[in-house]
Design a protein around this motif. Structure first.
Motif, mmCIF file in Angstrom:
data_model
loop_
_atom_site.group_PDB
_atom_site.id
_atom_site.type_symbol
_atom_site.label_atom_id
_atom_site.label_comp_id
_atom_site.label_asym_id
_atom_site.label_seq_id
_atom_site.Cartn_x
_atom_site.Cartn_y
_atom_site.Cartn_z
ATOM 1 N N VAL A 34 1.464 -5.289 6.766
ATOM 2 C CA VAL A 34 0.874 -4.250 5.743
ATOM 3 C C VAL A 34 -0.188 -3.818 6.223
ATOM 4 O O VAL A 34 -1.233 -4.395 7.001
ATOM 5 N N GLN A 36 -5.639 -1.167 4.732
ATOM 6 C CA GLN A 36 -5.760 -0.454 3.357
ATOM 7 C C GLN A 36 -7.193 -0.233 3.128
ATOM 8 O O GLN A 36 -8.100 -1.066 3.180
ATOM 9 N N ASP A 77 11.442 -0.620 3.055
ATOM 10 C CA ASP A 77 10.241 0.450 2.868
ATOM 11 C C ASP A 77 9.742 0.250 1.603
ATOM 12 O O ASP A 77 8.602 0.353 1.485
ATOM 13 N N ALA A 78 10.697 -0.172 0.777
ATOM 14 C CA ALA A 78 10.192 -0.307 -0.746
ATOM 15 C C ALA A 78 9.227 -1.389 -0.863
ATOM 16 O O ALA A 78 8.262 -1.377 -1.501
ATOM 17 N N SER A 99 7.502 -2.727 1.533
ATOM 18 C CA SER A 99 6.322 -2.582 2.159
ATOM 19 C C SER A 99 5.169 -1.327 1.364
ATOM 20 O O SER A 99 4.004 -1.900 1.547
ATOM 21 N N GLN A 100 5.736 -0.413 0.821
ATOM 22 C CA GLN A 100 5.055 0.501 -0.005
ATOM 23 C C GLN A 100 4.309 -0.333 -1.411
ATOM 24 O O GLN A 100 3.388 -0.224 -1.532
ATOM 25 N N GLN A 111 1.475 -2.618 -0.338
ATOM 26 C CA GLN A 111 0.208 -1.692 -0.001
ATOM 27 C C GLN A 111 -0.495 -1.558 -1.180
ATOM 28 O O GLN A 111 -1.544 -1.569 -1.210
ATOM 29 N N THR A 112 0.361 -1.097 -2.175
ATOM 30 C CA THR A 112 -0.492 -0.570 -3.494
ATOM 31 C C THR A 112 -0.914 -2.009 -4.222
ATOM 32 O O THR A 112 -1.895 -1.736 -4.796
#
Length: 253
Positions: free
Chosen positions: A69, A72, A107-108, A110-111, A114-115
């Motif tokens: 990740v 952030q 990708d889903a 990973s995103q 992060q959130t």
């Protein structure tokens, strides 16, 4: 000559069709098969046969995937700006849902990671991020696992790797730690003085009840003084004599 060329072209066509029809899946792979665009099942591992043109497949890897990740930027609950990076371990447990329910599950995931990382850590103080990583890792993993379940993804573990803070904040934390150590040292010193005072009081009470004990203590003190061949001799004087002498020294009104 034309017949040989025709047979050669036919042979090449047959080979191409066989290559399209015959697939070999490894032990850790599964094939999500679609027939005329409709889902028709999951096949593998081993040898599988497809009907050319009519059937297509999507290859899915079932091994555990390690996903970094990216760092952030977030603000903790006590208004400290930090940068946090983590690593996620997950795997596909339901190949058909990983292909059908989401366009790109890598990708889903990973995103979403992060959130979720920003959302969860933003609710905690900086001290919690530094001292309670195991609990935060478990909280993030539980949230991710509950949300990726419908994609056929199982999040096995989440580990916070780095918590980077500003240089000025590092100095402030160092000063805070030093102040905390000084406070504990003073408390320990005061506690020691308190215990010593209680011990002296108990010893005095014991000596006061037994006059012979005071005499033995006096002899023991003389022995300690004479241990280094000291010629000094100490005679105990009752406090009453000192008080009487002080009263005699006072001028009479």
């Amino acid at each position: 000559m034309f017949d040989i060329a025709s047979y050669g072209a036919l042979l090449i066509l047959v080979i191409v069709v066989l290559l399209q029809a015959v697939k070999v899946m490894r032990e850790y792979e599964r094939a999500v098969v679609f027939t005329l665009g409709r889902f028709s099942g999951v096949k593998g591992p081993g040898l599988i046969l497809l009907i050319p043109v009519v059937q297509q497949m999507v290859r899915v890897d079932l091994r555990t995937i390690v996903l970094d990740v990216p760092s952030q930027d977030l603000i903790s609950r006590d208004n400290v700006s930090v940068k946090v990076s983590a690593v996620i371990y997950f795997r596909v447990i339901d190949a058909d849902r990983a292909v059908i329910q989401v366009e790109n599950y890598m990708d889903a995931t990973s995103q979403l990671a992060q959130t979720t990382l920003r959302s969860v850590l933003g609710k905690h103080d900086l001290d919690d991020m530094l001292a309670e990583r195991d609990k935060l890792n478990q909280d993030i993993r539980s949230i991710l696992d509950s949300q990726t379940e419908e994609w056929g993804i199982k999040v096995a573990n989440v580990e916070i790797k780095h918590v980077d803070i500003d240089e000025s904040m590092i100095r402030a934390i160092a000063r805070q730690a030093e102040a905390e150590r000084n406070r504990r040292a003073r408390v320990i010193n005061a506690e020691g003085e308190k215990q010593a005072a209680h011990a002296v009081l108990e010893a005095a009470q014991t000596l006061a009840t037994i006059p012979e004990a005071m005499q033995l203590r006096y002899l023991n003190t003389l022995s300690d003084i004479g241990a280094d061949k000291n010629t000094t001799i100490v005679f105990p004087m009752p406090m009453e004599i000192g008080t009487a002498l002080a009263n005699m020294a006072k001028p009479k009104a």
